[in-house]
Design an enzyme around this catalytic site. Structure first.
Site, PDB file in Angstrom:
ATOM      1  N   CYS A  51       0.724  -1.311   0.022  1.00 57.93           N
ATOM      2  CA  CYS A  51       0.160  -0.122   0.435  1.00 57.93           C
ATOM      3  C   CYS A  51       1.449   1.311   0.360  1.00 57.93           C
ATOM      4  CB  CYS A  51      -1.171   0.142   0.857  1.00 57.93           C
ATOM      5  SG  CYS A  51       0.006   0.404   2.648  1.00 57.93           S
ATOM      6  N   HIS A 288      -1.632   1.020   7.595  1.00 55.60           N
ATOM      7  CA  HIS A 288      -2.234   0.554   6.473  1.00 55.60           C
ATOM      8  C   HIS A 288      -2.709   1.812   5.786  1.00 55.60           C
ATOM      9  CE1 HIS A 288      -4.575  -1.031   2.814  1.00 55.60           C
ATOM     10  NE2 HIS A 288      -5.040  -0.785   3.292  1.00 55.60           N
TER      11      HIS A 288
END
Length: 446
Positions: A51, A288
């Site tokens: 990510c 994340h």
């Protein structure tokens, strides 16, 4: 493995003891840029880790689709439009990383990479059919090509001009979307930026760009892709700490960055990332990255006088106390081009600090010099949230979650919404934001 490849490996992965980089970690990062079948302008992320590259690319991709492309239906783009916008986005990030446009650009790719389907590593390293199940996305790498083998076969390709770069990136579309596209692009950014240049910007050069245990990208890696500078901090400009100069962000970014860590008071994001040129923000949780965006350009209108004053004041208040010693008032006033004659400064000190405590509060300072200004932000506007992980989406299909945002200058218990990580993250920019999502459950930050 060439010396250049080894330098890249050390910078990205570090020098892990006991057998090198774990195969499971390398596998998580071994994917390409793949669009969701459900949301045609959204990139998918197969496992945790990449990510740090995919979210910044998604943010720039949305910027280019929403604001730089006329007549494009951002909710339903064709395969050819996917190809064009992804490659132009990758080229833009590579240009951002290049310190001097007179320098060369570098693309990391396979030897003799083809520009047609079924190209790249599959041609020179055929795999048995059983090693790649038919229902596995083509961008998820097989186990056949390990860490050492991968780094022994990749090569560097040099381009001298922006036009050459754009043409080459477009011709390598199949490389970016298949197998190891994310890593090949990351390495291209690193070599275009220059390994030594990155080392000069990173605070701790012993810390790799990818965490060797958990596989998360570092803040330096995120900043490199978002701003072109691999600095380790998110504040504006440089700061002194115990005689060390700590580098921050030097100019307004095209897309922004907000983090849940600020709501927990671990850090404070500066205005250059918090107030970008376009209303698109990468949101960071502990583990994340996702993306929050809107088409409402009023959210990124030019900095008002009071916003500038707040930003300048806070540079003299690095610990975010909400006040400065009164001895710094003159410096703040000079930085804002306010009248700073000694007599006037002393008059303001006595007015802003009538009890003689020796401090100047931010709120009182803004009220005195920059009384309330009308906000240009509309009362409510549509917003969207992107999370590239399938398991974080409803029905495990990557798609944008739509909602309505209300940004007020005060807390209104009548429209109080649930306290969620996404909301807490956004409150670091808009303290009294409320979010009404069209789905039953709020979007996930993780």
């Amino acid at each position: 493995m060439s010396d250049t490849n080894k330098e890249v490996v050390d910078l990205v992965w570090g020098r892990p003891s006991g057998g090198g980089v774990p195969a499971s970690l390398f596998r998580r990062w071994s994917q390409g840029f793949v669009f969701s079948e459900t949301e045609r302008s959204a990139l998918e992320q197969f496992e945790g880790g990449p990510c740090a590259v995919i979210a910044p690319v998604q943010a720039f991709l949305l910027k280019n689709i929403l604001f730089n492309t006329e007549g494009l239906n951002w909710k339903d783009i064709s395969e050819e439009e996917q190809r064009t916008v992804l490659c132009s986005t990758l080229s833009e990030i590579l240009e951002l990383a290049c310190l001097n446009k007179s320098q060369a650009f570098h693309l990391v790719t396979w030897p003799h990479a083809k520009t047609t389907d079924n190209s790249d590593i599959t041609d020179s390293h055929p795999e048995p059919e059983s090693s790649q199940p038919t229902d596995t996305p083509t961008a998820l790498a097989t186990e056949e090509l390990g860490f050492e083998r991968f780094h022994s076969v990749i090569q560097k390709r040099t381009l001298r001009t922006v036009a050459e770069l754009k043409e080459a990136v477009l011709s390598l579309y199949d490389t970016w979307k298949n197998k190891f596209g994310v890593l090949l692009f990351l390495y291209s950014v690193i070599l275009t930026k220059g390994i030594e240049n990155i080392k000069n910007e990173i605070e701790d050069t012993t810390e790799p760009l990818i965490d060797p245990v958990y596989g998360h990208g570092s803040q330096s890696l995120i900043n490199l892709l978002v701003t072109g500078h691999a600095v380790s901090n998110v504040w504006d400009g440089d700061r002194e700490c115990s005689g060390m100069k700590l580098h921050g962000i030097y100019q307004q970014a095209s897309v922004g960055f907000l983090t849940l860590m600020e709501s927990l008071r671990y850090c404070k994001v500066g205005a250059f990332l918090k107030s970008p040129k376009f209303p698109i923000w990468i949101l960071g949780s502990e583990t994340h990255l996702s993306v929050f965006f809107t088409k409402e350009m009023a959210l990124v209108a030019p900095e008002s006088a009071s916003e500038q004053a707040r930003r300048v004041f806070q540079t003299f208040d690095p610990e975010d106390n909400g006040f400065i010693p009164d001895t710094l008032l003159e410096d703040v006033m000079k930085a804002l081009d306010l009248v700073s004659e000694p007599d006037y400064v002393n008059l303001m000190k006595s007015k802003l600090d009538p009890e003689g405590l020796g401090i100047i509060l931010l709120g009182q300072f803004l009220l005195e010099f920059f009384p309330d200004q009308d906000s240009v932000i509309p009362d409510s506007f549509p917003v969207y949230h992107y999370n590239g992980l399938k398991q974080s989406n409803h029905n495990e299909k990557v798609s944008y979650v739509e909602g309505t945002a209300l940004v007020m200058g005060f807390e209104d218990p009548m429209v109080r919404t649930d306290d969620t990580p996404v909301k807490r993250c956004l409150q670091t920019k808009w303290p009294y934001i409320e979010l009404l999502w069209t789905t039953e459950r709020s979007p996930s930050l993780n």
